[in-house]
Write a protein that holds these residues in place. Structure first.
Motif, short mmCIF file in Angstrom:
data_model
loop_
_atom_site.label_atom_id
_atom_site.label_comp_id
_atom_site.label_asym_id
_atom_site.label_seq_id
_atom_site.Cartn_x
_atom_site.Cartn_y
_atom_site.Cartn_z
N LEU A 1 42.43 4.47 -57.36
CA LEU A 1 43.71 5.18 -57.32
C LEU A 1 43.58 6.32 -56.32
CD1 LEU A 1 44.22 5.32 -61.19
CD2 LEU A 1 45.38 3.75 -59.62
N ALA A 2 44.71 6.99 -56.05
CA ALA A 2 44.68 8.04 -55.03
C ALA A 2 45.65 9.15 -55.41
CB ALA A 2 45.02 7.48 -53.65
N GLN A 3 45.14 10.13 -56.11
CA GLN A 3 45.91 11.33 -56.49
C GLN A 3 47.18 10.95 -57.24
OE1 GLN A 3 45.78 14.41 -53.42
NE2 GLN A 3 47.73 15.17 -54.13
N SER A 4 47.03 10.15 -58.27
CA SER A 4 48.18 9.75 -59.09
C SER A 4 48.87 11.00 -59.64
CB SER A 4 47.72 8.85 -60.23
OG SER A 4 47.07 7.70 -59.71
N GLU B 1 48.83 9.74 -52.67
CA GLU B 1 48.12 9.73 -51.39
C GLU B 1 48.14 8.36 -50.71
OE1 GLU B 1 46.22 12.41 -49.44
OE2 GLU B 1 48.06 13.01 -50.43
N THR B 2 48.41 7.28 -51.45
CA THR B 2 48.60 5.98 -50.82
C THR B 2 50.08 5.66 -50.63
OG1 THR B 2 48.40 4.96 -53.02
CG2 THR B 2 46.44 4.95 -51.63
N SER B 3 50.95 6.62 -50.95
CA SER B 3 52.40 6.41 -50.85
C SER B 3 52.77 5.08 -51.52
CB SER B 3 52.85 6.43 -49.39
OG SER B 3 52.65 7.71 -48.83
N ALA B 4 52.28 4.93 -52.74
CA ALA B 4 52.39 3.64 -53.43
C ALA B 4 52.97 3.81 -54.82
CB ALA B 4 51.01 2.98 -53.52
#
Length: 683
Positions: free
Chosen positions: A395-398, A415-418
């Motif tokens: 994950l990336a800064q959820s 951070e993944t704009s996801a």
């Protein structure tokens, strides 16, 4: 065991950028700072690790205020972050009390060879670079370094004491200041239809009426428990801006940039004695409040930012089957366990636990309010976008959570704009939570584009919520928009309507959270948006037709590093701070993990091994990609030449790099035949 040599001492480069903040109506140069010890903090306001460093530096700046000047060099990752107004708002939001230079073209970033957010560069009073540090957790070493510089330059007569160039901005009084998240209180509110708001910039909770404006009560932050008038706030802004940690009644409780809120089911609330869980971000704690009494308590977190235990990291490095790298131990009691910037929280009936977005470690945690048990729910602590079993996913800064009617957890992975989702363990085939993605492709891809989910782009979303029809609304924060992901459905004629992303509303100011309001039949009739940079909540009707936007897909424009194809050694510089030494009691205390995107960029050199040097072989058939590098070193308190005592405090130093690279045939066009990075560069 020796590490790669440290970066040579060099003259500091001039500070070049677009706009200066916090110095009044003037610019600032290195010449103006001669005689001061200077810390250049290369940061981006999207980056949670950069926010950690801002808080780490506060006590350092206070102690050495007469000799030290911190200069923030804002080096944007996302397109929106380059805007002057956005940087100004971030400086106010995070109470930054030192000069800041906006460097949208990354000119100063490149001059100082920064490769990661955050990076700290220390410049001595004569204008020479004496330290180049990447990542967070360097403050203990900075104290000793600054003491050394003071002693040296006092003796030489080159240290100038006195006030620095910082000029405080004029305070502004508001009912809300950069609100982060909100929840509807239902029957448990002071009035029907009220909302509880995390008034993040004022470090408190505020209950507002259904009109979204009338303040019904405040909890924490101001020492009175009452709403402070605008006149009183203007006369004394600190009345409503007290940050800290204190449990107790609404009159004395203190928070530090609270974010997400979760209303517990009534039966659970009756058992545990509180109604709402709060992600108290900068306190690194999970807090709770009883709405009837206003009593605030701490249920998880010891206030110390979560770190990784060096001995267990070494054991994990020797294991063949361990995937999760976050091996920091959990204490028996949740309140004794370290957390790292919890940003949102939701109660999952499917799991019978609260799920916490632990932004600081790129993970999801779970907390059972009844048993008081805390655990890792999903994520390895490696930052990126990787789906699969929860204990293997990246994950990336959820930063935003929502749970739909089926019990699926939806995640704004900023951070993944996801937009990610987690199928609960009770409904997955494996019996474990499973992570998937509906929108987003990776750490460096973003934009503003509607259409098929695989082509759609977001820009640093911070919130999600579910509509009754199975679709998901997204607070697309840096695009200032509300977006909607709709799953594949069947049309009335039996044909398939493909999944798509559309735009519901635009021209908001950093929306960070969304709530859905429904009628008696369960039909969505309006949405309430937490409009963070407008310092308000707004109500928007759900449109019958959605806008369609295609403003393009983008990638992070961090300048790539040119490397030659073939054999390229990578060397990580590490020097333990004064008073510490490498902890080699159980073997090599360093570790290097390397991977690449695309995977075939690396022909040799990937994987996790001890040591801080590695021989890479780059594929000549690949023209560009990203190298993912994680370096670690364990050091303990002790003197060189002496054994480390059993009672010594030990420290783990870690940095993650995502380095965009272009591959070239030779060095004729400036490509490098080696890659040097600094894990810790004090010398």
């Amino acid at each position: 065991m020796t590490s790669a040599p440290s970066t040579p001492r060099i003259r500091a480069s001039e500070l070049v950028g677009e706009t200066w903040f916090n110095i009044g109506d003037k610019d600032l140069s290195l010449k103006d700072l001669r005689g001061k010890i200077v810390i250049l903090d290369f940061w981006a306001f999207c980056c949670v690790n950069c926010l950690h460093v801002l808080d780490e530096l506060r006590p350092l700046e206070a102690k050495y205020s007469d000799v030290l000047v911190t200069v923030g060099v804002h080096s944007p990752k996302f397109d929106y972050e380059a805007e002057t107004s956005a940087v100004a708002a971030a400086i106010e939001r995070y109470d930054i009390a030192h000069p800041v230079l906006n460097d949208p073209e990354l000119i100063t970033w490149q001059a100082y060879t920064a490769r990661a957010w955050p990076t700290l560069v220390v410049v001595d009073p004569e204008g020479y670079v004496v330290a180049h540090l990447t990542g967070e957790g360097h403050v203990s070493g900075l104290y000793s370094l600054i003491d050394q510089l003071i002693e040296e330059h006092d003796a030489k007569g080159t240290l100038h004491r006195g006030e620095g160039p910082y000029v405080a901005p004029e305070p502004v009084a508001r009912d809300l200041k950069f609100p982060g998240k909100a929840i509807a209180l239902g029957a448990r509110g002071t009035q029907t239809g009220s909302f509880l708001v995390a008034d993040t910039g004022h470090h408190r909770l505020v209950e507002v009426a259904d009109d979204l404006e009338t303040v019904l009560q405040t909890i924490g932050g101001n020492g009175t428990g009452d709403s402070v008038s605008e006149a009183a706030a203007q006369a004394n802004p600190e009345l409503i801006s007290v940050r800290g940690h204190a449990d107790g009644g609404r009159e004395i409780a203190l928070f530090n940039e609270p974010q997400g809120l979760a209303l517990l089911p009534e039966d659970i609330a009756a058992q545990v004695g509180y109604d709402v869980l709060i992600a108290d971000a900068v306190n690194h704690r999970l807090r709770a409040v009883n709405l009837a009494t206003g009593e605030v308590s701490t249920v998880a977190g010891n206030g110390v930012q979560r770190l990784i235990d060096s001995e267990r990291v070494q054991a994990e490095a020797d294991s063949d089957d361990a995937e999760t790298v976050d091996l920091a131990p959990f204490a028996t009691e949740a309140v004794q366990t370290s957390l790292s910037t919890p940003w949102d929280v939701q109660y999952s009936e499917a799991e019978s636990k609260a799920i916490i977005a632990m932004a600081g470690t790129h993970q999801l945690f779970s907390y059972d309010p009844v048993s008081k048990q805390l655990a890792i729910y999903a994520g390895t602590a490696l930052e990126g976008l990787l789906d699969g079993p929860a204990d293997e996913a990246w994950l990336a800064q959820s930063s935003g959570l929502s749970i739909d009617a089926e019990g699926t957890l939806w995640v704004a992975d900023s951070e993944t704009s996801a937009v990610r989702y987690v199928i609960p363990s009770t409904k997955s085939d494996s019996g474990k939570p499973e992570v998937g993605t509906v929108v987003g492709t990776g750490l460096f891809d973003f934009g503003f584009r509607d259409g098929k989910p695989q082509d759609a782009r977001l820009q640093h979303p911070l919130g999600v919520t579910n509509l009754p029809d199975g679709s998901v609304l997204i607070a697309d924060t840096y695009n200032h928009a509300i977006r909607r992901w709709a799953p594949q459905t069947l049309n009335p004629d039996g044909t398939t309507k493909p999944a798509e992303v559309t735009t519901v509303a635009r021209d908001l100011q950093e929306p960070s959270d969304i709530l859905v309001e429904t009628d008696a039949e369960g039909t969505a009739v309006s949405i309430v948006v937490v409009e963070t940079n407008a310092h308000q909540l707004v109500r928007i009707s759900v449109p019958e037709k959605f806008l369609h936007v295609d403003e393009g897909a983008m990638q992070v424009q961090r300048p790539p590093t040119k490397l030659v194809a073939g054999d390229v050694p990578i060397n990580i510089s590490f020097t333990a701070p004064k008073g510490q030494k490498l902890d080699d009691r159980w073997g090599d205390p360093t570790q290097l993990t390397i991977s690449s995107t695309p995977e075939n960029l690396l022909l040799e050199g990937e994987g996790r091994e001890t040591g801080l040097t590695r021989q890479l072989r780059l594929n000549p058939e690949i023209t560009e990609g990203v190298l993912h590098v994680t370096a670690r070193a364990a050091a303990c308190d002790g003197e060189h030449g002496q054994p480390i005592p059993d009672s010594a405090a030990c420290h783990l130093y870690q940095q993650d790099w995502g380095i965009p690279v272009t591959i070239h045939a030779d060095t004729s066009d400036g490509a490098h035949d080696k890659l040097d990075l600094d894990l810790r560069g004090i010398h």
